[in-house]
Design a protein around this motif. Structure first.
Motif, PDB file in Angstrom:
ATOM      1  N   LEU A 129       7.834   1.988 -14.282  1.00 56.28           N
ATOM      2  CA  LEU A 129       9.225   1.657 -13.981  1.00 56.28           C
ATOM      3  C   LEU A 129       9.361   0.272 -13.344  1.00 56.28           C
ATOM      4  O   LEU A 129      10.445  -0.318 -13.385  1.00 56.28           O
ATOM      5  CB  LEU A 129       9.819   2.721 -13.050  1.00 56.28           C
ATOM      6  CG  LEU A 129       9.891   4.141 -13.637  1.00 56.28           C
ATOM      7  CD1 LEU A 129      10.428   5.124 -12.602  1.00 56.28           C
ATOM      8  CD2 LEU A 129      10.750   4.163 -14.899  1.00 56.28           C
ATOM      9  N   ILE A 130       8.309  -0.222 -12.726  1.00 56.74           N
ATOM     10  CA  ILE A 130       8.329  -1.558 -12.146  1.00 56.74           C
ATOM     11  C   ILE A 130       7.043  -2.275 -12.535  1.00 56.74           C
ATOM     12  O   ILE A 130       6.004  -1.634 -12.778  1.00 56.74           O
ATOM     13  CB  ILE A 130       8.464  -1.529 -10.604  1.00 56.74           C
ATOM     14  CG1 ILE A 130       7.310  -0.745  -9.977  1.00 56.74           C
ATOM     15  CG2 ILE A 130       9.809  -0.935 -10.194  1.00 56.74           C
ATOM     16  CD1 ILE A 130       7.317  -0.775  -8.455  1.00 56.74           C
ATOM     17  N   GLU A 131       7.102  -3.601 -12.589  1.00 59.25           N
ATOM     18  CA  GLU A 131       5.929  -4.400 -12.948  1.00 59.25           C
ATOM     19  C   GLU A 131       5.177  -4.892 -11.719  1.00 59.25           C
ATOM     20  O   GLU A 131       3.971  -5.126 -11.774  1.00 59.25           O
ATOM     21  CB  GLU A 131       6.362  -5.588 -13.805  1.00 59.25           C
ATOM     22  CG  GLU A 131       6.957  -5.181 -15.159  1.00 59.25           C
ATOM     23  CD  GLU A 131       7.348  -6.385 -15.976  1.00 59.25           C
ATOM     24  OE1 GLU A 131       7.219  -7.529 -15.465  1.00 59.25           O
ATOM     25  OE2 GLU A 131       7.796  -6.208 -17.128  1.00 59.25           O
ATOM     26  N   PHE A 151       0.806  -1.216   0.000  1.00 59.74           N
ATOM     27  CA  PHE A 151       0.000   0.000   0.000  1.00 59.74           C
ATOM     28  C   PHE A 151       0.845   1.275   0.000  1.00 59.74           C
ATOM     29  O   PHE A 151       0.297   2.369   0.097  1.00 59.74           O
ATOM     30  CB  PHE A 151      -0.934   0.015   1.223  1.00 59.74           C
ATOM     31  CG  PHE A 151      -1.754  -1.229   1.343  1.00 59.74           C
ATOM     32  CD1 PHE A 151      -2.827  -1.452   0.500  1.00 59.74           C
ATOM     33  CD2 PHE A 151      -1.442  -2.191   2.295  1.00 59.74           C
ATOM     34  CE1 PHE A 151      -3.592  -2.606   0.609  1.00 59.74           C
ATOM     35  CE2 PHE A 151      -2.191  -3.350   2.414  1.00 59.74           C
ATOM     36  CZ  PHE A 151      -3.271  -3.560   1.562  1.00 59.74           C
ATOM     37  N   GLY A 152       2.162   1.144  -0.097  1.00 55.69           N
ATOM     38  CA  GLY A 152       3.024   2.318  -0.055  1.00 55.69           C
ATOM     39  C   GLY A 152       2.955   3.149  -1.322  1.00 55.69           C
ATOM     40  O   GLY A 152       2.787   2.631  -2.431  1.00 55.69           O
ATOM     41  N   ILE A 153       3.123   4.462  -1.148  1.00 57.04           N
ATOM     42  CA  ILE A 153       3.006   5.372  -2.287  1.00 57.04           C
ATOM     43  C   ILE A 153       4.199   5.264  -3.224  1.00 57.04           C
ATOM     44  O   ILE A 153       4.102   5.581  -4.413  1.00 57.04           O
ATOM     45  CB  ILE A 153       2.841   6.831  -1.785  1.00 57.04           C
ATOM     46  CG1 ILE A 153       2.423   7.739  -2.939  1.00 57.04           C
ATOM     47  CG2 ILE A 153       4.125   7.317  -1.128  1.00 57.04           C
ATOM     48  CD1 ILE A 153       2.078   9.148  -2.503  1.00 57.04           C
ATOM     49  N   VAL A 154       5.348   4.822  -2.714  1.00 57.91           N
ATOM     50  CA  VAL A 154       6.536   4.692  -3.566  1.00 57.91           C
ATOM     51  C   VAL A 154       6.294   3.659  -4.661  1.00 57.91           C
ATOM     52  O   VAL A 154       6.518   3.923  -5.856  1.00 57.91           O
ATOM     53  CB  VAL A 154       7.779   4.328  -2.725  1.00 57.91           C
ATOM     54  CG1 VAL A 154       8.969   4.052  -3.638  1.00 57.91           C
ATOM     55  CG2 VAL A 154       8.103   5.449  -1.748  1.00 57.91           C
ATOM     56  N   ASN A 155       5.834   2.475  -4.273  1.00 59.22           N
ATOM     57  CA  ASN A 155       5.526   1.447  -5.267  1.00 59.22           C
ATOM     58  C   ASN A 155       4.399   1.882  -6.193  1.00 59.22           C
ATOM     59  O   ASN A 155       4.416   1.584  -7.397  1.00 59.22           O
ATOM     60  CB  ASN A 155       5.153   0.132  -4.580  1.00 59.22           C
ATOM     61  CG  ASN A 155       6.385  -0.628  -4.101  1.00 59.22           C
ATOM     62  OD1 ASN A 155       7.456  -0.537  -4.686  1.00 59.22           O
ATOM     63  ND2 ASN A 155       6.213  -1.380  -3.021  1.00 59.22           N
ATOM     64  N   TYR A 156       3.417   2.601  -5.655  1.00 56.44           N
ATOM     65  CA  TYR A 156       2.288   3.055  -6.465  1.00 56.44           C
ATOM     66  C   TYR A 156       2.770   4.005  -7.570  1.00 56.44           C
ATOM     67  O   TYR A 156       2.374   3.865  -8.738  1.00 56.44           O
ATOM     68  CB  TYR A 156       1.267   3.766  -5.566  1.00 56.44           C
ATOM     69  CG  TYR A 156       0.116   4.381  -6.321  1.00 56.44           C
ATOM     70  CD1 TYR A 156      -0.945   3.601  -6.775  1.00 56.44           C
ATOM     71  CD2 TYR A 156       0.105   5.757  -6.577  1.00 56.44           C
ATOM     72  CE1 TYR A 156      -1.996   4.172  -7.478  1.00 56.44           C
ATOM     73  CE2 TYR A 156      -0.948   6.335  -7.276  1.00 56.44           C
ATOM     74  CZ  TYR A 156      -1.991   5.531  -7.720  1.00 56.44           C
ATOM     75  OH  TYR A 156      -3.019   6.106  -8.420  1.00 56.44           O
ATOM     76  N   ILE A 157       3.636   4.946  -7.219  1.00 57.48           N
ATOM     77  CA  ILE A 157       4.135   5.901  -8.209  1.00 57.48           C
ATOM     78  C   ILE A 157       4.992   5.204  -9.253  1.00 57.48           C
ATOM     79  O   ILE A 157       4.871   5.458 -10.460  1.00 57.48           O
ATOM     80  CB  ILE A 157       4.928   7.022  -7.501  1.00 57.48           C
ATOM     81  CG1 ILE A 157       3.995   7.868  -6.646  1.00 57.48           C
ATOM     82  CG2 ILE A 157       5.654   7.894  -8.519  1.00 57.48           C
ATOM     83  CD1 ILE A 157       4.700   8.920  -5.819  1.00 57.48           C
ATOM     84  N   LEU A 158       5.867   4.306  -8.786  1.00 61.05           N
ATOM     85  CA  LEU A 158       6.744   3.609  -9.730  1.00 61.05           C
ATOM     86  C   LEU A 158       5.947   2.725 -10.693  1.00 61.05           C
ATOM     87  O   LEU A 158       6.280   2.616 -11.878  1.00 61.05           O
ATOM     88  CB  LEU A 158       7.765   2.765  -8.960  1.00 61.05           C
ATOM     89  CG  LEU A 158       8.803   3.540  -8.143  1.00 61.05           C
ATOM     90  CD1 LEU A 158       9.697   2.577  -7.379  1.00 61.05           C
ATOM     91  CD2 LEU A 158       9.643   4.451  -9.035  1.00 61.05           C
ATOM     92  N   GLU A 159       4.888   2.099 -10.197  1.00 62.15           N
ATOM     93  CA  GLU A 159       4.045   1.279 -11.068  1.00 62.15           C
ATOM     94  C   GLU A 159       3.290   2.143 -12.074  1.00 62.15           C
ATOM     95  O   GLU A 159       3.174   1.774 -13.257  1.00 62.15           O
ATOM     96  CB  GLU A 159       3.066   0.466 -10.222  1.00 62.15           C
ATOM     97  CG  GLU A 159       3.731  -0.677  -9.459  1.00 62.15           C
ATOM     98  CD  GLU A 159       2.730  -1.436  -8.594  1.00 62.15           C
ATOM     99  OE1 GLU A 159       1.552  -1.032  -8.579  1.00 62.15           O
ATOM    100  OE2 GLU A 159       3.132  -2.411  -7.940  1.00 62.15           O
ATOM    101  N   LYS A 160       2.788   3.293 -11.629  1.00 61.23           N
ATOM    102  CA  LYS A 160       2.060   4.180 -12.536  1.00 61.23           C
ATOM    103  C   LYS A 160       2.984   4.737 -13.623  1.00 61.23           C
ATOM    104  O   LYS A 160       2.550   4.987 -14.754  1.00 61.23           O
ATOM    105  CB  LYS A 160       1.431   5.328 -11.749  1.00 61.23           C
ATOM    106  CG  LYS A 160       0.246   4.914 -10.887  1.00 61.23           C
ATOM    107  CD  LYS A 160      -0.896   4.370 -11.754  1.00 61.23           C
ATOM    108  CE  LYS A 160      -2.107   4.005 -10.909  1.00 61.23           C
ATOM    109  NZ  LYS A 160      -3.216   3.451 -11.739  1.00 61.23           N
TER     110      LYS A 160
END
Length: 290
Positions: free
Chosen positions: A141-143, A129-138
């Motif tokens: 940059l990450i799958e 639920f972290g915003i870092v992973n959310y931004i990177l996915e949007k």
């Protein structure tokens, strides 16, 4: 006589606090380092063991590993703070609309308590639920989500990034104060000679702010070494021992394992290492400006 004693009377409260908070605990720690004293033992009694605690520590693989981890943590933090601090200080020193607001916003991370900053970044680095992973996915940059704080490949980067965000404002503030001491006439003379922006920074700006940079690095390095809140809150030294810096390990030996002998020896070694680091900083500055 009263006039001569007045300065000492005014300084007496400060010296009293230093003796109570710094000197007495330091002397007590040194005494413990030469004793075998573990509170987990119901029949604990302090007995003199000489240098046995120091020898035990130097043979402790976990302590050596924590030293290496601490060096990586310090080196990564200092390099990141130096680059970011130089950039933000140069920008904060420019004349533009809203500069005061920009300078104030730079100092906000420094004003946040380390525990609060660490907890906030811990939420942002949360896997699901972290915003870092959310931004990177949007951004594509990450799958899939990265387990930042529970992966040995990413945990150290996470705590280093948090420490850079928290501590860089102090270095920026010191560098800005150095930039403001540089005379504008030097830049005007360089403009007449046809020097570009990079040459002016390399030959004028950086040499003149180097003492401020060195002093700022001393303060930020000491804060990075001594403040374990970020690592403790975000990872607790894990996963495994991936982020267990030597000051955190020292804390665990003292207050979790309640081994005052080994903990005291670790603390003394830590003071020696910090003293060596400060000596190297000071010696480097003296060579450059003597």
């Amino acid at each position: 006589m009263r006039y001569r004693a007045l300065p000492y009377m005014l300084l007496l409260p400060v010296f009293t606090m230093i003796i109570l908070i710094v000197f007495i605990p330091l002397v007590t720690t040194i005494i413990y380092s030469f004793q075998s004293y573990r509170l987990t033992d119901p029949d604990a009694q302090s007995t003199f063991v000489g240098l046995d605690n120091y020898w035990t520590i130097l043979q402790d693989g976990r302590f050596i590993s924590s030293l290496v981890t601490g060096f990586i943590y310090i080196a990564g933090s200092v390099i990141g703070m130096l680059i970011l601090g130089l950039l933000t200080a140069q920008l904060a020193n420019q004349a533009f609309k809203g500069r005061s607001l920009f300078r104030a916003s730079i100092l906000l991370p420094w004003a946040v308590a380390p525990v609060v900053a660490a907890q906030a970044w811990k939420f942002m680095f949360e896997t699901d639920f972290g915003i870092v992973n959310y931004i990177l996915e949007k951004m594509g940059l990450i799958e899939r989500s990265i387990p930042w704080l529970v992966s040995t490949d990413h945990a150290m980067f996470s705590v280093i990034l948090t420490n850079i965000w928290k501590t860089t404002p102090l270095l920026t503030l010191i560098i800005v104060s150095g930039l403001q001491t540089i005379s504008r006439e030097l830049y005007e003379s360089a403009d007449i000679d046809g020097a570009g922006a990079l040459k002016k920074y390399y030959y004028i700006t950086f040499p003149l702010i180097r003492p401020f940079v060195a002093m700022g690095l001393i303060f930020t390095t000491l804060q990075t070494i001594n403040v374990i809140d970020i690592v403790y809150v975000m990872t607790g030294g894990g996963p495994g021992e991936a982020t267990e810096i030597f000051t955190l390990y020292n804390y665990k030996v003292f207050f979790q394992y309640l081994d005052f002998g080994l903990g005291g020896a670790m603390a003394v070694l830590g003071v020696v290492l910090v003293g060596i680091l400060i000596f190297l900083y000071a010696r480097s500055m003296n060579k450059q400006y003597s």
